[in-house]
Structure formats: structure tokens, C-alpha cells
Design a protein around this motif. Sequence first.
Motif, PDB file in Angstrom:
ATOM      1  N   ASP A   1      -9.037   6.502   6.462  1.00 16.70           N
ATOM      2  CA  ASP A   1      -9.678   6.577   5.151  1.00 16.70           C
ATOM      3  C   ASP A   1      -9.465   7.946   4.513  1.00 16.70           C
ATOM      4  N   GLY A   2      -9.081   8.924   5.320  1.00 20.15           N
ATOM      5  CA  GLY A   2      -8.844  10.265   4.805  1.00 20.15           C
ATOM      6  C   GLY A   2      -7.834  10.297   3.675  1.00 20.15           C
ATOM      7  N   SER A   3      -6.851   9.413   3.708  1.00 20.48           N
ATOM      8  CA  SER A   3      -5.833   9.398   2.658  1.00 20.48           C
ATOM      9  C   SER A   3      -6.411   8.986   1.306  1.00 20.48           C
ATOM     10  N   VAL A   4      -7.475   8.243   1.309  1.00 17.74           N
ATOM     11  CA  VAL A   4      -8.152   7.860   0.071  1.00 17.74           C
ATOM     12  C   VAL A   4      -9.238   8.886  -0.261  1.00 17.74           C
ATOM     13  N   LEU A   5     -10.011   9.272   0.746  1.00 17.58           N
ATOM     14  CA  LEU A   5     -11.144  10.169   0.520  1.00 17.58           C
ATOM     15  C   LEU A   5     -10.710  11.562   0.090  1.00 17.58           C
ATOM     16  N   GLN A   6      -9.615  12.071   0.644  1.00 19.67           N
ATOM     17  CA  GLN A   6      -9.165  13.410   0.283  1.00 19.67           C
ATOM     18  C   GLN A   6      -8.880  13.497  -1.219  1.00 19.67           C
ATOM     19  N   LYS A   7      -8.278  12.463  -1.754  1.00 18.60           N
ATOM     20  CA  LYS A   7      -8.007  12.415  -3.194  1.00 18.60           C
ATOM     21  C   LYS A   7      -9.313  12.366  -3.992  1.00 18.60           C
ATOM     22  N   LEU A   8     -10.257  11.552  -3.546  1.00 22.35           N
ATOM     23  CA  LEU A   8     -11.542  11.429  -4.243  1.00 22.35           C
ATOM     24  C   LEU A   8     -12.341  12.725  -4.213  1.00 22.35           C
ATOM     25  N   TYR A   9     -12.155  13.512  -3.155  1.00 22.76           N
ATOM     26  CA  TYR A   9     -12.873  14.778  -3.015  1.00 22.76           C
ATOM     27  C   TYR A   9     -12.026  15.954  -3.478  1.00 22.76           C
TER      28      TYR A   9
ATOM     29  N   VAL B   1       0.866  -1.178   0.000  1.00 18.34           N
ATOM     30  CA  VAL B   1       0.000   0.000   0.000  1.00 18.34           C
ATOM     31  C   VAL B   1       0.898   1.221   0.000  1.00 18.34           C
ATOM     32  N   ASP B   2       0.588   2.195  -0.830  1.00 21.44           N
ATOM     33  CA  ASP B   2       1.362   3.436  -0.866  1.00 21.44           C
ATOM     34  C   ASP B   2       0.384   4.600  -0.973  1.00 21.44           C
ATOM     35  N   LEU B   3       0.065   5.190   0.166  1.00 20.54           N
ATOM     36  CA  LEU B   3      -0.887   6.288   0.215  1.00 20.54           C
ATOM     37  C   LEU B   3      -0.192   7.571   0.655  1.00 20.54           C
ATOM     38  N   LYS B   4      -0.571   8.658   0.056  1.00 23.58           N
ATOM     39  CA  LYS B   4      -0.036   9.949   0.467  1.00 23.58           C
ATOM     40  C   LYS B   4      -0.655  10.323   1.806  1.00 23.58           C
ATOM     41  N   PRO B   5       0.083  11.093   2.609  1.00 24.29           N
ATOM     42  CA  PRO B   5      -0.481  11.532   3.889  1.00 24.29           C
ATOM     43  C   PRO B   5      -1.654  12.490   3.683  1.00 24.29           C
ATOM     44  N   VAL B   6      -2.550  12.509   4.639  1.00 21.13           N
ATOM     45  CA  VAL B   6      -3.636  13.480   4.650  1.00 21.13           C
ATOM     46  C   VAL B   6      -3.007  14.818   5.015  1.00 21.13           C
ATOM     47  N   TYR B   7      -3.316  15.847   4.222  1.00 19.11           N
ATOM     48  CA  TYR B   7      -2.695  17.136   4.500  1.00 19.11           C
ATOM     49  C   TYR B   7      -3.638  18.279   4.148  1.00 19.11           C
ATOM     50  N   THR B   8      -3.728  19.218   5.054  1.00 19.69           N
ATOM     51  CA  THR B   8      -4.448  20.463   4.828  1.00 19.69           C
ATOM     52  C   THR B   8      -3.589  21.581   5.406  1.00 19.69           C
ATOM     53  N   GLU B   9      -3.434  22.658   4.652  1.00 15.36           N
ATOM     54  CA  GLU B   9      -2.652  23.805   5.128  1.00 15.36           C
ATOM     55  C   GLU B   9      -3.228  24.326   6.438  1.00 15.36           C
ATOM     56  N   ASN B  10      -2.358  24.698   7.365  1.00 12.93           N
ATOM     57  CA  ASN B  10      -2.806  25.249   8.651  1.00 12.93           C
ATOM     58  C   ASN B  10      -3.628  26.513   8.483  1.00 12.93           C
ATOM     59  N   ASN B  11      -3.349  27.298   7.455  1.00  5.60           N
ATOM     60  CA  ASN B  11      -4.075  28.552   7.274  1.00  5.60           C
ATOM     61  C   ASN B  11      -5.356  28.389   6.446  1.00  5.60           C
ATOM     62  N   ASP B  12      -5.716  27.164   6.104  1.00  7.21           N
ATOM     63  CA  ASP B  12      -6.958  26.903   5.383  1.00  7.21           C
ATOM     64  C   ASP B  12      -8.132  27.353   6.258  1.00  7.21           C
ATOM     65  N   PRO B  13      -9.118  28.071   5.682  1.00  4.13           N
ATOM     66  CA  PRO B  13     -10.254  28.548   6.486  1.00  4.13           C
ATOM     67  C   PRO B  13     -10.985  27.446   7.240  1.00  4.13           C
ATOM     68  N   PHE B  14     -11.139  26.281   6.621  1.00  5.43           N
ATOM     69  CA  PHE B  14     -11.806  25.172   7.312  1.00  5.43           C
ATOM     70  C   PHE B  14     -10.985  24.721   8.519  1.00  5.43           C
ATOM     71  N   ALA B  15      -9.680  24.569   8.325  1.00  6.93           N
ATOM     72  CA  ALA B  15      -8.806  24.163   9.435  1.00  6.93           C
ATOM     73  C   ALA B  15      -8.853  25.195  10.557  1.00  6.93           C
ATOM     74  N   GLN B  16      -8.808  26.469  10.203  1.00  8.00           N
ATOM     75  CA  GLN B  16      -8.857  27.533  11.210  1.00  8.00           C
ATOM     76  C   GLN B  16     -10.155  27.463  12.016  1.00  8.00           C
TER      77      GLN B  16
END
Length: 140
Positions: free
Chosen positions: A88-96, A49-64
Amino acid sequence: MNGGMNINSVPDHAEFSIDIRTTTMVDHEKILVKLSKELGDEVVLETLVDLKPVYTENNDPFAQMVYDICGIDRSDIEYPKSLPYLTDGSVLQKLYNGAPTIILGPGQPEMAHQTDEFCYIQKLEESVNIYKEIILKWRK
């Protein structure tokens, strides 16, 4: 790790698994090249399995918004920005299409995948309130 028929004989083969959880700061291909060099030509590496990490910028409005709702002090250097979880975020983030994604749930991380894993009812109730507030604020 697995190999051989019994404890007192030289095995005809041996195999082992490595579970590596990375952040956005690590190139998976470089890890495989380094492992191959270190382990030598007699070792065959197979990626399961080779999945990219789940990542969202810290300054993203949703994250804030989520940080505010959860009472997270963004200047607190002790607060973890990355964690060694597989979700599942590592798969779902790509799908979304890279939608802002934050791993947020009740329970103690040290209890995950334990035979006696549990979550306090109070933590479940708190998470429902947090999710509700996120949904209501974000839909505006």
C-alpha cells in the motif's frame, strides 16, 4: 496463461498476464514500448495497474533513524535497498505528499502470499518494539 478449449486444439485466442515490479531506475513507458515491439502487432497490451515504486532517499533523516533503530549497517552492500514487493506504500506515499516511506515488517519475505504463510510470534513482538521506538524518537 490461458487459451483454447482443450489441450489438443489450436486456440482461437490466448491471453497471459505479466507482473513486473520495478525500481526507480526503470521507466514504465519504456518497458511497454519494448514489450510491444518484441511481441508484435498481433498482441494487445492492457495495463491493469501501474504504480510507482516506493522510494525514500537513503540519506533522509527518517530513513537514517530507522536504519539505526533496526541495527542496519548503511555501508553493508549486501543489505537490500529495493525489493520486489507490492505494498500500500506505493499509493499512500503519493497521498502523503511523498512522505519518507520504508517497508518494514515482521516475517520472512519468502513466505509472503504462500498458502501456509506464517509469522513467528517473536518477530511480531520485535516489530512492536521497533515501531514503538520509531514513533517515540520521531515525535521529538
